[in-house]
Design a protein around this motif. Structure first.
Motif, mmCIF file in Angstrom:
data_model
loop_
_atom_site.group_PDB
_atom_site.id
_atom_site.type_symbol
_atom_site.label_atom_id
_atom_site.label_comp_id
_atom_site.label_asym_id
_atom_site.label_seq_id
_atom_site.Cartn_x
_atom_site.Cartn_y
_atom_site.Cartn_z
ATOM 1 N N VAL A 129 3.662 -24.363 8.236
ATOM 2 C CA VAL A 129 4.921 -24.496 7.502
ATOM 3 C C VAL A 129 6.146 -24.310 8.398
ATOM 4 O O VAL A 129 7.278 -24.458 7.940
ATOM 5 C CB VAL A 129 4.991 -23.496 6.321
ATOM 6 C CG1 VAL A 129 3.798 -23.646 5.406
ATOM 7 C CG2 VAL A 129 5.112 -22.064 6.824
ATOM 8 N N VAL A 130 5.928 -24.009 9.681
ATOM 9 C CA VAL A 130 7.051 -23.770 10.589
ATOM 10 C C VAL A 130 7.946 -24.996 10.702
ATOM 11 O O VAL A 130 9.175 -24.911 10.591
ATOM 12 C CB VAL A 130 6.542 -23.330 11.977
ATOM 13 C CG1 VAL A 130 7.670 -23.377 13.007
ATOM 14 C CG2 VAL A 130 5.954 -21.928 11.918
ATOM 15 N N ASP A 131 7.343 -26.161 10.915
ATOM 16 C CA ASP A 131 8.146 -27.375 11.071
ATOM 17 C C ASP A 131 8.909 -27.713 9.792
ATOM 18 O O ASP A 131 10.036 -28.228 9.851
ATOM 19 C CB ASP A 131 7.258 -28.548 11.479
ATOM 20 C CG ASP A 131 6.761 -28.431 12.914
ATOM 21 O OD1 ASP A 131 7.419 -27.735 13.710
ATOM 22 O OD2 ASP A 131 5.714 -29.021 13.236
ATOM 23 N N ALA A 132 8.309 -27.439 8.639
ATOM 24 C CA ALA A 132 8.989 -27.714 7.375
ATOM 25 C C ALA A 132 10.222 -26.823 7.227
ATOM 26 O O ALA A 132 11.273 -27.268 6.746
ATOM 27 C CB ALA A 132 8.040 -27.493 6.206
ATOM 28 N N ILE A 133 10.107 -25.567 7.637
ATOM 29 C CA ILE A 133 11.263 -24.669 7.572
ATOM 30 C C ILE A 133 12.353 -25.137 8.533
ATOM 31 O O ILE A 133 13.531 -25.230 8.177
ATOM 32 C CB ILE A 133 10.838 -23.226 7.900
ATOM 33 C CG1 ILE A 133 9.902 -22.676 6.827
ATOM 34 C CG2 ILE A 133 12.068 -22.316 8.034
ATOM 35 C CD1 ILE A 133 9.323 -21.316 7.151
ATOM 36 N N ALA A 134 11.953 -25.454 9.763
ATOM 37 C CA ALA A 134 12.933 -25.902 10.757
ATOM 38 C C ALA A 134 13.585 -27.223 10.359
ATOM 39 O O ALA A 134 14.705 -27.514 10.777
ATOM 40 C CB ALA A 134 12.263 -26.033 12.118
ATOM 41 N N ALA A 137 14.168 -21.988 -0.166
ATOM 42 C CA ALA A 137 15.466 -21.500 -0.619
ATOM 43 C C ALA A 137 15.867 -20.229 0.125
ATOM 44 O O ALA A 137 17.045 -20.043 0.459
ATOM 45 C CB ALA A 137 15.426 -21.248 -2.124
ATOM 46 N N CYS A 138 14.893 -19.365 0.399
ATOM 47 C CA CYS A 138 15.189 -18.147 1.167
ATOM 48 C C CYS A 138 15.507 -18.492 2.620
ATOM 49 O O CYS A 138 16.464 -17.976 3.198
ATOM 50 C CB CYS A 138 14.002 -17.183 1.107
ATOM 51 S SG CYS A 138 13.706 -16.444 -0.516
ATOM 52 N N ALA A 139 14.711 -19.372 3.198
ATOM 53 C CA ALA A 139 14.915 -19.751 4.601
ATOM 54 C C ALA A 139 16.271 -20.408 4.815
ATOM 55 O O ALA A 139 16.899 -20.234 5.862
ATOM 56 C CB ALA A 139 13.798 -20.680 5.057
ATOM 57 N N ALA A 140 16.739 -21.153 3.818
ATOM 58 C CA ALA A 140 18.010 -21.870 3.938
ATOM 59 C C ALA A 140 19.204 -20.922 4.042
ATOM 60 O O ALA A 140 20.292 -21.336 4.453
ATOM 61 C CB ALA A 140 18.193 -22.804 2.748
#
Length: 274
Positions: free
Chosen positions: A186-191, A161-164
């Motif tokens: 978790v980098v790919d999940a954020i991207a 939610a923060c990354a979005a």
């Protein structure tokens, strides 16, 4: 606020090589360059103590020293001292003028420009996403670059939610192999979020073991990985004592400003504002 002497810094770190000075000049130009739309940078970690607020503070300083317009520094972290405290700013109450701002002057209502930085610490930051949407979202578009200290966030709770909320996420991790690999996982999940933020991994060498892990993770990676040396001078808002640290901050700031371009353009095309 002083801009680094690139020639002196490159000589101190690399020697006198022209290629090194060219690289530094390129990073400096990337930070200074014109932007087609705003850059919203979010600094976040997976666990307390990774150095999120320290990295956010140094990024704000590096960008503010190189751009003519003020940088918006938002602090919705739960740690202490967070970004706002390092900048010497206290929390501020909600402001109706900021909430409905239509001009830069209205966006600055109740806030202070100090050394090229406008610090915003919402009074109630327990809900980081809610605080950002309520306080930062209405004014972020009036700043070319904003940097938000989100502090430590859990991947299963509110990291996504923060990354979005960001065009580019600076994920801060410890440079030792286990925590670095955890951060990398978790980098790919954020991207891959629907908002498609870009991601830059910043690995802080708390254990003074060097940048070997960072270099290994960077090999073949689709996302920039920047090693940040441990520097005792950065404690509680101080200045870097090592030229290698100054170099890493410039490199990281350049990577973040450049990486945010695709996500920012996508946001502009779809009209997404929060």
């Amino acid at each position: 606020m002083t801009v680094l002497d690139l020639r002196a810094l490159s000589t101190a770190v690399f020697g006198s090589g022209a290629n090194a000075r060219t690289e530094l000049t390129s990073w400096d130009a990337a930070i200074r360059g014109g932007l087609s739309t705003t850059r919203r940078v979010g600094v976040v970690s997976l666990s307390p103590g990774a150095g999120t607020s320290t990295v956010a503070h140094q990024l704000v300083r590096a960008v503010a020293a190189r751009r003519s317009e003020p940088v918006l520094a938002v602090d919705v972290s739960s740690g202490a001292p967070g970004l706002a405290e390092r900048l010497g700013a206290g929390s501020v109450p909600p402001d109706d003028t900021r909430a409905s701002a239509r001009t830069t002057a209205e966006a600055l209502s109740g806030l202070e420009v100090r050394d090229g930085v406008v610090a915003l610490r919402p009074r109630d930051a327990d809900d980081a996403v809610g605080a950002w949407l309520g306080e930062a979202a209405p004014i972020a578009r009036f700043f070319d670059v904003s940097v938000t200290d989100f502090g430590a966030r859990h991947p299963l709770v509110d990291l996504a939610a923060c990354a979005a909320l960001c065009d580019v996420v600076c994920l801060v991790g410890d440079a030792r192999r286990s925590p670095a690999e955890h951060a990398r996982s978790v980098v790919d999940a954020i991207a891959g979020l629907p908002e498609s933020p870009s991601v830059v991994l910043a690995l802080v060498d708390h254990a003074r073991e060097g940048d070997g892990v960072a270099r290994a993770l960077a090999t073949g990676s689709d996302h920039p990985v920047v090693a940040v040396p441990f520097d005792a001078g950065l404690a509680a808002g101080g200045h870097a004592r090592r030229s290698a640290t100054q170099l890493a901050v410039v490199q990281l700031a350049a990577a973040l400003v450049a990486a945010g371009g695709s996500a920012a353009r996508a946001r502009a095309a779809t009209g997404r504002t929060a």
